[in-house]
Design a protein around this motif. Sequence first.
Motif, PDB file in Angstrom:
ATOM      1  N   PRO A 117      10.406   5.794  -5.313  1.00 58.95           N
ATOM      2  CA  PRO A 117      10.388   4.756  -4.276  1.00 58.95           C
ATOM      3  C   PRO A 117       9.717   5.287  -3.016  1.00 58.95           C
ATOM      4  CG  PRO A 117      12.612   5.638  -4.563  1.00 58.95           C
ATOM      5  CD  PRO A 117      11.753   6.290  -5.592  1.00 58.95           C
ATOM      6  N   VAL A 118       9.067   4.413  -2.298  1.00 58.48           N
ATOM      7  CA  VAL A 118       8.474   4.759  -1.009  1.00 58.48           C
ATOM      8  C   VAL A 118       9.475   4.291   0.041  1.00 58.48           C
ATOM      9  CG1 VAL A 118       6.539   4.394   0.568  1.00 58.48           C
ATOM     10  CG2 VAL A 118       6.139   4.487  -1.909  1.00 58.48           C
ATOM     11  N   HIS A 119       9.954   5.224   0.832  1.00 59.49           N
ATOM     12  CA  HIS A 119      10.979   4.901   1.832  1.00 59.49           C
ATOM     13  C   HIS A 119      10.466   3.832   2.792  1.00 59.49           C
ATOM     14  CE1 HIS A 119      13.887   5.337   5.038  1.00 59.49           C
ATOM     15  NE2 HIS A 119      14.670   5.923   4.149  1.00 59.49           N
ATOM     16  N   VAL A 140       4.892  -3.639  -5.486  1.00 60.41           N
ATOM     17  CA  VAL A 140       5.076  -4.183  -4.141  1.00 60.41           C
ATOM     18  C   VAL A 140       6.298  -5.098  -4.091  1.00 60.41           C
ATOM     19  CG1 VAL A 140       2.643  -3.988  -3.498  1.00 60.41           C
ATOM     20  CG2 VAL A 140       3.463  -6.091  -4.596  1.00 60.41           C
ATOM     21  N   ASP A 141       7.072  -5.100  -5.183  1.00 58.50           N
ATOM     22  CA  ASP A 141       8.228  -5.997  -5.267  1.00 58.50           C
ATOM     23  C   ASP A 141       9.523  -5.253  -5.590  1.00 58.50           C
ATOM     24  OD1 ASP A 141       7.873  -5.351  -7.920  1.00 58.50           O
ATOM     25  OD2 ASP A 141       7.478  -7.405  -8.587  1.00 58.50           O
ATOM     26  N   GLY A 142       9.647  -4.060  -5.043  1.00 55.66           N
ATOM     27  CA  GLY A 142      10.888  -3.317  -5.241  1.00 55.66           C
ATOM     28  C   GLY A 142      11.016  -2.657  -6.595  1.00 55.66           C
ATOM     29  N   GLY A 143       9.921  -2.463  -7.292  1.00 55.85           N
ATOM     30  CA  GLY A 143       9.948  -1.783  -8.583  1.00 55.85           C
ATOM     31  C   GLY A 143      10.139  -2.704  -9.775  1.00 55.85           C
ATOM     32  N   ALA A 168      -2.289  -7.532  -2.041  1.00 54.45           N
ATOM     33  CA  ALA A 168      -1.463  -6.419  -1.565  1.00 54.45           C
ATOM     34  C   ALA A 168      -2.347  -5.332  -0.967  1.00 54.45           C
ATOM     35  CB  ALA A 168      -0.636  -5.856  -2.711  1.00 54.45           C
ATOM     36  N   VAL A 169      -1.793  -4.642   0.019  1.00 51.06           N
ATOM     37  CA  VAL A 169      -2.453  -3.478   0.607  1.00 51.06           C
ATOM     38  C   VAL A 169      -1.519  -2.281   0.434  1.00 51.06           C
ATOM     39  CG1 VAL A 169      -3.836  -4.811   2.263  1.00 51.06           C
ATOM     40  CG2 VAL A 169      -1.557  -4.011   2.912  1.00 51.06           C
ATOM     41  N   ALA A 170      -2.036  -1.093   0.649  1.00 48.94           N
ATOM     42  CA  ALA A 170      -1.259   0.131   0.405  1.00 48.94           C
ATOM     43  C   ALA A 170       0.075   0.134   1.143  1.00 48.94           C
ATOM     44  CB  ALA A 170      -2.080   1.365   0.780  1.00 48.94           C
ATOM     45  N   SER A 171       0.120  -0.381   2.359  1.00 50.62           N
ATOM     46  CA  SER A 171       1.367  -0.356   3.124  1.00 50.62           C
ATOM     47  C   SER A 171       2.433  -1.294   2.562  1.00 50.62           C
ATOM     48  CB  SER A 171       1.094  -0.679   4.595  1.00 50.62           C
ATOM     49  OG  SER A 171       0.536  -1.975   4.713  1.00 50.62           O
ATOM     50  N   ASP A 172       2.078  -2.153   1.609  1.00 54.39           N
ATOM     51  CA  ASP A 172       3.048  -3.035   0.945  1.00 54.39           C
ATOM     52  C   ASP A 172       3.783  -2.339  -0.190  1.00 54.39           C
ATOM     53  OD1 ASP A 172       2.365  -5.371   2.452  1.00 54.39           O
ATOM     54  OD2 ASP A 172       0.633  -5.702   1.132  1.00 54.39           O
ATOM     55  N   THR A 182       6.138  -0.403  -2.538  1.00 50.07           N
ATOM     56  CA  THR A 182       7.547  -0.012  -2.472  1.00 50.07           C
ATOM     57  C   THR A 182       7.890   1.094  -3.460  1.00 50.07           C
ATOM     58  OG1 THR A 182       8.202  -1.697  -4.092  1.00 50.07           O
ATOM     59  CG2 THR A 182       8.256  -2.324  -1.737  1.00 50.07           C
ATOM     60  N   HIS A 183       7.120   1.210  -4.549  1.00 54.98           N
ATOM     61  CA  HIS A 183       7.394   2.206  -5.593  1.00 54.98           C
ATOM     62  C   HIS A 183       6.086   2.679  -6.210  1.00 54.98           C
ATOM     63  CE1 HIS A 183      11.306   0.282  -5.315  1.00 54.98           C
ATOM     64  NE2 HIS A 183      11.819   1.303  -5.963  1.00 54.98           N
TER      65      HIS A 183
END
Length: 193
Positions: free
Chosen positions: A104-106, A123-126, A162-166, A168-169
């Motif tokens: 996960p990306v914090h 980008v949707d929480g995994g 989506a972009v990189a900052s979106d 989540t995992h």
Amino acid sequence: MRKILIETAMITGVLMAGLTASQAANATPLSVAVQSAATDPRADVKIDSKIMVERTEASESGETVTTLVDPATVKVIPGDTLLFINTYRNTGKNAVTGFVVNNPVHSAVALIEVLEDWALLSVDGGKNFGKLPDLTVTETVAAATEEQAGETAAPVQTTRPAVASDVTHIRWVLPSPIAAGASGELRFRGVVK
């Protein structure tokens, strides 16, 4: 398929007000949760995680030099670039296939890049994974109508690329078997929000 989930809980500690990176690193160690049976040879693959802070400075000759600094030696602040390194090693006697690592990306970190271009992103929480150009983000925005003379109408859902900052995992599905004694690294960069 065996999955390893790596939590980068250290980021929370690093970003807590009043704590130095050193204090946070000692208070919230990284953890690895193994999600498979102990008899599975993939359990022989061990993962160590660390975070380094990238610092860019001018050298004596005037050139720009980027170095990796242990977060225990500096104060981590918003805008700092972090390098996340997951080192894996097969400590068993057999090659391991079907090895998957989920990271996960914090929420306090915006992804910049994953250094392995074959990694999959979510980008949707995994829930769903794919390549960044194929992913979309659904957002709810307030819509204005002419009839309401500048007032906002009911929220409307819109979709955008989506972009990189979106992200989540991150998921790495290792494409080749990990030979007995072999090791490698899985890396990504992010910026502290």
